[in-house]
Motif scaffolding. Structure first.
Motif, PDB file in Angstrom:
ATOM      1  N   THR A 132     -46.374  23.242  44.561  1.00 35.82           N
ATOM      2  CA  THR A 132     -45.961  22.597  43.592  1.00 35.82           C
ATOM      3  C   THR A 132     -47.116  21.388  43.742  1.00 35.82           C
ATOM      4  OG1 THR A 132     -44.284  23.766  42.640  1.00 35.82           O
ATOM      5  CG2 THR A 132     -44.833  21.479  41.635  1.00 35.82           C
ATOM      6  N   MET A 133     -47.490  20.715  43.800  1.00 42.90           N
ATOM      7  CA  MET A 133     -48.595  19.706  42.871  1.00 42.90           C
ATOM      8  C   MET A 133     -47.982  19.098  41.791  1.00 42.90           C
ATOM      9  SD  MET A 133     -51.808  19.869  45.530  1.00 42.90           S
ATOM     10  CE  MET A 133     -51.499  21.021  47.577  1.00 42.90           C
ATOM     11  N   PHE A 134     -48.132  17.439  41.908  1.00 42.11           N
ATOM     12  CA  PHE A 134     -48.050  16.574  40.919  1.00 42.11           C
ATOM     13  C   PHE A 134     -49.276  15.678  40.691  1.00 42.11           C
ATOM     14  CE2 PHE A 134     -43.667  17.608  40.067  1.00 42.11           C
ATOM     15  CZ  PHE A 134     -42.589  18.364  41.340  1.00 42.11           C
ATOM     16  N   TRP A 135     -49.029  15.674  39.375  1.00 42.71           N
ATOM     17  CA  TRP A 135     -50.269  14.443  39.253  1.00 42.71           C
ATOM     18  C   TRP A 135     -50.263  13.170  38.324  1.00 42.71           C
ATOM     19  CZ3 TRP A 135     -55.368  14.299  40.653  1.00 42.71           C
ATOM     20  CH2 TRP A 135     -56.206  15.569  40.988  1.00 42.71           C
ATOM     21  N   TYR A 136     -49.982  12.241  38.644  1.00 38.55           N
ATOM     22  CA  TYR A 136     -49.620  10.810  37.986  1.00 38.55           C
ATOM     23  C   TYR A 136     -51.087  10.534  37.490  1.00 38.55           C
ATOM     24  CZ  TYR A 136     -45.497  12.009  40.492  1.00 38.55           C
ATOM     25  OH  TYR A 136     -43.947  11.930  41.227  1.00 38.55           O
ATOM     26  N   SER A 177     -46.016   1.500  37.152  1.00 39.87           N
ATOM     27  CA  SER A 177     -45.195   2.625  37.520  1.00 39.87           C
ATOM     28  C   SER A 177     -46.133   3.988  37.601  1.00 39.87           C
ATOM     29  CB  SER A 177     -43.487   2.162  37.489  1.00 39.87           C
ATOM     30  OG  SER A 177     -43.258   3.579  38.036  1.00 39.87           O
ATOM     31  N   LEU A 178     -46.056   4.452  38.573  1.00 39.87           N
ATOM     32  CA  LEU A 178     -46.824   6.100  37.939  1.00 39.87           C
ATOM     33  C   LEU A 178     -45.597   6.588  36.777  1.00 39.87           C
ATOM     34  CD1 LEU A 178     -46.681   5.404  41.433  1.00 39.87           C
ATOM     35  CD2 LEU A 178     -47.333   7.497  41.471  1.00 39.87           C
ATOM     36  N   MET A 179     -47.313   7.263  36.272  1.00 38.05           N
ATOM     37  CA  MET A 179     -46.633   8.298  35.183  1.00 38.05           C
ATOM     38  C   MET A 179     -46.765   9.365  35.629  1.00 38.05           C
ATOM     39  SD  MET A 179     -47.829   8.046  31.414  1.00 38.05           S
ATOM     40  CE  MET A 179     -49.076   9.111  31.459  1.00 38.05           C
ATOM     41  N   LEU A 180     -45.844  10.379  35.205  1.00 39.01           N
ATOM     42  CA  LEU A 180     -46.204  11.707  35.425  1.00 39.01           C
ATOM     43  C   LEU A 180     -46.687  12.435  34.666  1.00 39.01           C
ATOM     44  CD1 LEU A 180     -45.156  14.112  37.645  1.00 39.01           C
ATOM     45  CD2 LEU A 180     -43.763  15.246  36.207  1.00 39.01           C
ATOM     46  N   MET A 181     -48.326  13.293  35.325  1.00 43.81           N
ATOM     47  CA  MET A 181     -48.741  13.584  33.589  1.00 43.81           C
ATOM     48  C   MET A 181     -48.838  15.109  33.832  1.00 43.81           C
ATOM     49  SD  MET A 181     -52.856  11.972  34.643  1.00 43.81           S
ATOM     50  CE  MET A 181     -53.200  12.758  32.885  1.00 43.81           C
ATOM     51  N   ALA A 182     -48.348  15.724  34.590  1.00 48.05           N
ATOM     52  CA  ALA A 182     -48.404  17.428  34.455  1.00 48.05           C
ATOM     53  C   ALA A 182     -48.334  18.195  36.073  1.00 48.05           C
ATOM     54  CB  ALA A 182     -49.633  18.453  34.910  1.00 48.05           C
ATOM     55  N   THR A 183     -47.344  19.286  36.199  1.00 49.58           N
ATOM     56  CA  THR A 183     -47.044  19.944  37.784  1.00 49.58           C
ATOM     57  C   THR A 183     -47.826  20.342  37.897  1.00 49.58           C
ATOM     58  OG1 THR A 183     -44.753  19.117  37.256  1.00 49.58           O
ATOM     59  CG2 THR A 183     -44.727  20.395  38.770  1.00 49.58           C
ATOM     60  N   TYR A 206     -46.990  20.744  31.503  1.00 54.63           N
ATOM     61  CA  TYR A 206     -47.633  19.446  31.292  1.00 54.63           C
ATOM     62  C   TYR A 206     -46.567  18.153  30.507  1.00 54.63           C
ATOM     63  CZ  TYR A 206     -52.060  20.457  31.787  1.00 54.63           C
ATOM     64  OH  TYR A 206     -53.518  21.844  32.583  1.00 54.63           O
ATOM     65  N   GLU A 207     -46.997  16.845  30.692  1.00 55.38           N
ATOM     66  CA  GLU A 207     -45.410  16.416  30.125  1.00 55.38           C
ATOM     67  C   GLU A 207     -46.183  15.810  29.111  1.00 55.38           C
ATOM     68  OE1 GLU A 207     -42.479  15.076  32.310  1.00 55.38           O
ATOM     69  OE2 GLU A 207     -43.483  15.873  32.842  1.00 55.38           O
ATOM     70  N   GLN A 208     -44.341  15.294  27.732  1.00 56.47           N
ATOM     71  CA  GLN A 208     -44.838  15.160  27.012  1.00 56.47           C
ATOM     72  C   GLN A 208     -46.129  14.151  26.798  1.00 56.47           C
ATOM     73  OE1 GLN A 208     -41.293  14.254  24.755  1.00 56.47           O
ATOM     74  NE2 GLN A 208     -41.844  15.086  22.317  1.00 56.47           N
ATOM     75  N   GLY A 209     -46.789  14.163  25.302  1.00 54.11           N
ATOM     76  CA  GLY A 209     -47.696  13.496  25.255  1.00 54.11           C
ATOM     77  C   GLY A 209     -49.398  13.688  26.434  1.00 54.11           C
ATOM     78  N   VAL A 210     -49.192  15.017  27.037  1.00 55.77           N
ATOM     79  CA  VAL A 210     -49.971  14.287  28.261  1.00 55.77           C
ATOM     80  C   VAL A 210     -50.898  15.978  27.464  1.00 55.77           C
ATOM     81  CG1 VAL A 210     -51.183  15.520  29.999  1.00 55.77           C
ATOM     82  CG2 VAL A 210     -49.429  13.515  30.062  1.00 55.77           C
TER      83      VAL A 210
END
Lengths: 109, 113
Positions: free
Chosen positions: A32-36, A43-49, A58-62
């Protein structure tokens, strides 16, 4: 600590082109890696896992069709910004096991 | 329930002083609490982290204090130096989430010479 690398460290592209950013875990495997993304002074906003062997979450709105993620192996995840526009200009950072890459500065002209 | 609240937003400390940054969380399932240091144009670097089974962890000039009952944790930087000037983020995570971090808003720390 563990090392995570990113490539490129910065990129400038024209509007409408696609840009690929690579994230590698250098001394460990990461299923697993995360993209911000990070805007200035925020601050960092998580985009997706990114999940090895399966679809990214994907996070909501991405927009998943705009930000394509491929976790090709246990040490590599890629983020492709498709048809980039100036509003996509940002600092993109990946992480694995709590360790972060150095970030990629994307500027879309 | 997923929020991590961080304060202050900015902090100015004289060289040699103690810098203190505070964070509070709501989700009692969190079991990993790291602090990150970020310089402009760089990715966050893990500074120090604590698990809820201890109340304090010290590494060099950096100390985390953890209050499980109050759901609060703080970073103390002793003998603050100009090179410590950076943005500091607290975060919280569940170990079984592959280190998916819930971030604080960040604190911009300036150490005056």
């Amino acid at each position: 600590g563990a090392v995570v690398s990113q490539h490129p460290s910065w990129v400038i592209c024209k509007s409408g082109t696609s840009v690929k950013i690579e994230c590698r875990s250098l001394d460990f495997q990461a299923t697993t890696m995360f993209w911000y993304r990070q805007f200035p002074k925020q601050s960092l906003m998580l985009m997706a896992t990114s999940n090895e062997g399966s679809k990214a979450t994907y996070e909501q709105g991405v927009e998943k069709d705009k930000f394509l993620i491929n976790h090709a192996s246990l040490t590599l995840s890629t983020l492709t910004v498709t048809s980039a526009h100036p509003e996509d200009s940002s600092f993109y950072i990946c992480s694995a096991r709590g360790f972060f890459g150095p970030g990629t500065r994307l500027t879309v002209l | 329930q997923q929020q991590v609240k961080q304060s202050p937003q900015s902090l100015i400390v004289q060289k040699g002083g103690i810098s203190i940054i505070n964070c509070a969380y709501e989700n009692t399932a969190f079991d990993y609490f790291p602090w990150y240091q970020q310089f402009p144009g760089k990715g966050p670097a893990l500074l120090i982290a604590i698990r809820p089974d201890v109340s304090e962890k010290k590494e060099g000039r950096f100390t985390i204090s953890f209050n499980k009952s109050a759901k609060q944790f703080s970073l103390h930087i002793m003998d603050s130096q100009p090179g410590d000037s950076a943005t500091y983020f607290c975060a919280a995570s569940r170990m079984d989430s592959n280190y998916q971090l819930i971030w604080g808003a960040g604190t911009k720390l300036i150490i005056k010479p």
